[in-house]
Design a protein around this motif. Structure first.
Motif, PDB file in Angstrom:
ATOM      1  N   LYS A  74       0.828  -1.220   0.000  1.00 15.53           N
ATOM      2  CA  LYS A  74       0.000   0.000   0.000  1.00 15.53           C
ATOM      3  C   LYS A  74       0.858   1.265   0.000  1.00 15.53           C
ATOM      4  O   LYS A  74       0.564   2.240  -0.695  1.00 15.53           O
ATOM      5  N   ARG A 125       0.933   4.184  -2.877  1.00 18.58           N
ATOM      6  CA  ARG A 125       0.731   5.617  -2.582  1.00 18.58           C
ATOM      7  C   ARG A 125       1.906   6.452  -3.086  1.00 18.58           C
ATOM      8  O   ARG A 125       1.721   7.550  -3.623  1.00 18.58           O
ATOM      9  N   ALA A 151       1.524   9.304  -5.932  1.00 21.76           N
ATOM     10  CA  ALA A 151       1.821  10.698  -5.577  1.00 21.76           C
ATOM     11  C   ALA A 151       2.627  11.400  -6.672  1.00 21.76           C
ATOM     12  O   ALA A 151       2.631  12.637  -6.743  1.00 21.76           O
TER      13      ALA A 151
END
Length: 412
Positions: free
Chosen positions: A8, A12, A16
């Motif tokens: 995870k 992310r 980003a």
């Protein structure tokens, strides 16, 4: 920290910086797409050549007169008179590894019908020639032994010759065409075969009894060649050895002894198996070359991943220090960045596979190049993607895992 959380975090981090992540994966996308496309074209070309050779008869054996030196000058093999009717008859009667054999004599010239004419070649053969070359009659019939004995002026036309001499679409069977000034009655038309992989028109030919061509056109008693087919492809070598022994005996060529060398063959024997093997090795080498050239893009893409991972480690030094200060181990940091690199490369690989397959089919549709996409190329692509992610992501990830937490927290 478990792998689900690491996964995870990696997602992310990639999300980003979408643009940077895409540009990082672009090298992998181009590399994998290129590899799959090039291998598909190379494999397709190889299969196309093999299919064309098989259409010509994969167990076919071709016997030609050998070149010779006269007055120090090497003569053209086609002008040699070393193959005689007795050679054909002895091979036919004595060779137990062949199932069909035909003499071959050829002549080129102009075929004429009414106001139409076309240049082509006439092949003097016997009925076995159809099976040897895997030809078939589309209309009419093949000439038989009676026509050969009588040196009958009959012929079988290839489809290209039919199209040129009978552009109105009329039935040529029963019509009389002239080869130069000699009339031949058309008794059949060959089934269309099209062009082979080397761009040769397989329908631009005319078949006639070999006795007719030898006596009425060429006025010669020797053969231009002999073609035969082995019982199976596996006994081609044995058939070749038998034929060679018969021809050496007929031509009174001496074998090697303690005091003298063997006489050189005055004939050449070639098989389709030999041609197929040579063409396959050539196309395999070409496919490997194409794959290697395309694979350079993968190396470039891998270097791009390493670059970006270095930048990511530098940008997130404080984050790394913070994670380590709250209990994250070096192995957790290592896995975090390694998973990130693998995700980038595998995602790029999936997109690259889709683009590669699409590009291959586009080449086949618009350029009409033969293609063959095999499962192993896709499996190999994913393996290469994973290896690229691990190989080029390992060092930056290892650097991140070795950071001192205190120094990382102080990093500006």
């Amino acid at each position: 920290m478990n792998y689900a959380n690491l996964f995870k975090i990696a997602i992310r981090a990639i999300a980003a910086n979408k643009t940077r992540s895409f540009l990082t994966a672009l090298g992998i996308i181009i590399g994998i797409g290129s590899v799959i496309t090039m291998l598909a074209v190379g494999q397709g070309t190889k299969e196309s050549i093999q299919a064309n050779i098989a259409e010509m008869g994969s167990n076919m054996i071709m016997i030609q007169p050998g070149a010779d030196r006269r007055g120090g000058v090497r003569q053209d093999a086609s002008s040699m008179e070393t193959l005689k009717m007795t050679d054909y008859e002895n091979i036919r009667d004595e060779c137990k590894y062949i199932k069909g054999i035909s003499p071959v004599v050829t002549s080129s010239g102009q075929f004429i019908y009414g106001n139409e004419n076309t240049p082509s070649s006439i092949y003097g053969v016997n009925p076995d020639y159809l099976d040897i070359r895997q030809l078939s009659i589309a209309d009419g019939e093949m000439f038989g032994e009676n026509a050969i004995k009588a040196s009958a002026k009959v012929c079988i036309l290839g489809q290209t010759v039919v199209d040129n001499l009978f552009p109105d679409g009329s039935d040529p069977v029963g019509k009389v065409v002239r080869f130069n000034s000699i009339p031949f009655r058309v008794i059949g038309v060959l089934k269309k075969k099209g062009y082979n992989s080397m761009g040769m028109d397989q329908d631009d030919l005319v078949l006639a009894p070999y006795t007719s061509v030898m006596k009425r056109i060429l006025a010669q008693t020797y053969l231009g060649g002999i073609q035969c087919s082995a019982i199976t492809e596996g006994v081609t070598d044995k058939a070749t050895e038998e034929i060679s022994a018969i021809l050496r005996r007929n031509h009174k060529l001496k074998d090697a002894t303690e005091n003298s060398e063997a006489d050189a063959d005055d004939f050449n024997i070639r098989s389709q198996e030999e041609l197929s093997s040579m063409m396959t090795s050539t196309t395999d080498m070409l496919t490997i070359l194409l794959g290697c050239v395309a694979g350079i893009s993968l190396i470039v893409g891998g270097i791009g991943i390493m670059n970006i991972m270095y930048v990511s480690v530098t940008e997130r030094t404080r984050e790394i220090g913070l994670r380590m200060s709250v209990g994250a181990r070096g192995i957790d940091i290592l896995n975090q960045f390694l998973i990130e690199a693998i995700l980038l490369s595998v995602t790029g690989g999936v997109i690259g596979v889709i683009i590669g397959i699409g590009a291959s089919y586009s080449i086949n549709k618009f350029a009409h190049w033969p293609i063959s996409i095999e499962l192993w190329t896709i499996v190999m692509s994913f393996a290469v993607c994973t290896f690229t992610g691990v190989f080029f992501g390992w060092y930056p990830a290892k650097k991140a895992a070795r950071l001192d937490p205190i120094e990382a927290l102080r990093y500006e």
